[in-house]
Design a protein around this motif. Structure first.
Motif, PDB file in Angstrom:
ATOM      1  N   ASP A 142      57.536  24.663  15.154  1.00  0.00           N
ATOM      2  CA  ASP A 142      57.874  24.917  13.409  1.00  0.00           C
ATOM      3  C   ASP A 142      58.498  26.533  13.956  1.00  0.00           C
ATOM      4  OD1 ASP A 142      58.346  23.089  11.815  1.00  0.00           O
ATOM      5  OD2 ASP A 142      57.035  23.075  10.942  1.00  0.00           O
ATOM      6  N   GLU A 143      57.787  27.638  14.675  1.00  0.00           N
ATOM      7  CA  GLU A 143      57.433  28.337  14.972  1.00  0.00           C
ATOM      8  C   GLU A 143      58.634  28.738  16.164  1.00  0.00           C
ATOM      9  OE1 GLU A 143      55.454  32.762  15.799  1.00  0.00           O
ATOM     10  OE2 GLU A 143      55.643  31.402  14.111  1.00  0.00           O
ATOM     11  N   ASP A 168      65.679  31.549  14.600  1.00  0.00           N
ATOM     12  CA  ASP A 168      66.199  31.938  13.254  1.00  0.00           C
ATOM     13  C   ASP A 168      66.464  33.596  13.111  1.00  0.00           C
ATOM     14  OD1 ASP A 168      67.085  29.394  12.953  1.00  0.00           O
ATOM     15  OD2 ASP A 168      65.422  29.036  11.415  1.00  0.00           O
ATOM     16  N   ILE A 169      64.850  34.055  14.232  1.00  0.00           N
ATOM     17  CA  ILE A 169      64.782  35.028  13.684  1.00  0.00           C
ATOM     18  C   ILE A 169      66.328  36.122  14.740  1.00  0.00           C
ATOM     19  CG2 ILE A 169      63.528  37.431  14.040  1.00  0.00           C
ATOM     20  CD1 ILE A 169      60.957  35.949  13.428  1.00  0.00           C
ATOM     21  N   ILE A 200      61.082  27.789  15.972  1.00  0.00           N
ATOM     22  CA  ILE A 200      62.579  27.489  15.562  1.00  0.00           C
ATOM     23  C   ILE A 200      62.554  28.537  14.554  1.00  0.00           C
ATOM     24  CG2 ILE A 200      63.886  26.880  13.725  1.00  0.00           C
ATOM     25  CD1 ILE A 200      62.627  23.363  14.369  1.00  0.00           C
ATOM     26  N   ARG A 201      61.403  29.058  13.840  1.00  0.00           N
ATOM     27  CA  ARG A 201      61.803  30.363  13.390  1.00  0.00           C
ATOM     28  C   ARG A 201      61.510  31.389  14.486  1.00  0.00           C
ATOM     29  NH1 ARG A 201      58.693  34.819  12.706  1.00  0.00           N
ATOM     30  NH2 ARG A 201      56.438  34.043  14.038  1.00  0.00           N
ATOM     31  N   LEU A 202      61.483  31.802  15.177  1.00  0.00           N
ATOM     32  CA  LEU A 202      61.830  32.833  16.948  1.00  0.00           C
ATOM     33  C   LEU A 202      63.808  33.034  16.824  1.00  0.00           C
ATOM     34  CD1 LEU A 202      58.603  32.461  18.790  1.00  0.00           C
ATOM     35  CD2 LEU A 202      59.034  34.557  16.810  1.00  0.00           C
ATOM     36  N   HIS A 242      53.808  23.616  17.231  1.00  0.00           N
ATOM     37  CA  HIS A 242      54.694  24.768  17.756  1.00  0.00           C
ATOM     38  C   HIS A 242      55.483  25.198  17.428  1.00  0.00           C
ATOM     39  CE1 HIS A 242      50.759  26.696  18.976  1.00  0.00           C
ATOM     40  NE2 HIS A 242      50.734  25.449  20.252  1.00  0.00           N
ATOM     41  N   ARG A 266      68.552  34.418  15.284  1.00  0.00           N
ATOM     42  CA  ARG A 266      70.190  33.996  14.717  1.00  0.00           C
ATOM     43  C   ARG A 266      70.371  33.364  16.031  1.00  0.00           C
ATOM     44  NH1 ARG A 266      70.336  39.625  13.036  1.00  0.00           N
ATOM     45  NH2 ARG A 266      71.905  39.435  14.292  1.00  0.00           N
TER      46      ARG A 266
END
Length: 156
Positions: A99-100, A106-107, A102-104, A97, A109
């Motif tokens: 990566d998820e 990034d969304i 980190i993706r959130l 989880h 910022r």
């Protein structure tokens, strides 16, 4: 309705307790409270988020103006304003989880704090969460409720 009230006060011992006590003595809830000195070290800005109808907010503002150390009271909700809140979130994730998470981040910022981000991270396992109170500032000249005196501005 939610209101953000900005209160400029003299930076003296016990002022915050008197302001907070005013709310509790009348049975009003403070949703969020933030306080810090201004550019003038003799004054502090208190930002209070509370909920109430127009009559309750008007009474709160009148009562705040009765506190001797209160210099200015503004209901920012009646103006154009910016507001922000900071959150430090510790997330305990399983390796699959990360990566998820980190993706959130990034969304958003990593600058935007939004309860939806917190809700999206919950399934990943939030380990700890610490938030500040909201802070706000007017985008333009604001109307005040019975200003007492304006503090002297610091000169360079």
């Amino acid at each position: 309705m939610e209101h953000i009230i900005s209160v400029l006060v003299e930076n003296k011992f016990g002022v915050l307790a008197r302001v907070a006590g005013l709310f509790s003595a009348r049975g009003y809830n403070i949703e969020s409270l933030s306080v810090a000195p201004t550019l003038d070290p003799t004054t502090s800005m208190i930002t209070i988020v509370t909920v109430g109808d127009d009559r309750i907010i008007e009474q709160i503002m009148k009562q705040l103006n009765k506190v001797v150390e209160v210099l200015k009271v503004v209901d920012l909700t009646e103006t154009h304003f910016l507001d922000r809140e900071t959150a430090l979130i510790k997330v305990h994730t399983k390796p699959e989880h990360r990566d998820e998470a980190i993706r959130l981040a990034d969304i958003f910022r990593a600058k935007i704090v939004d309860s939806s981000m917190i809700n999206m991270l919950k399934p990943l396992g939030i380990k700890d969460l610490v938030r500040t109170g909201r802070i706000a500032i007017s985008r333009e000249t604001t109307r005040t409720a019975s200003p007492r005196r304006e503090p002297a501005l610091l000169k360079n």
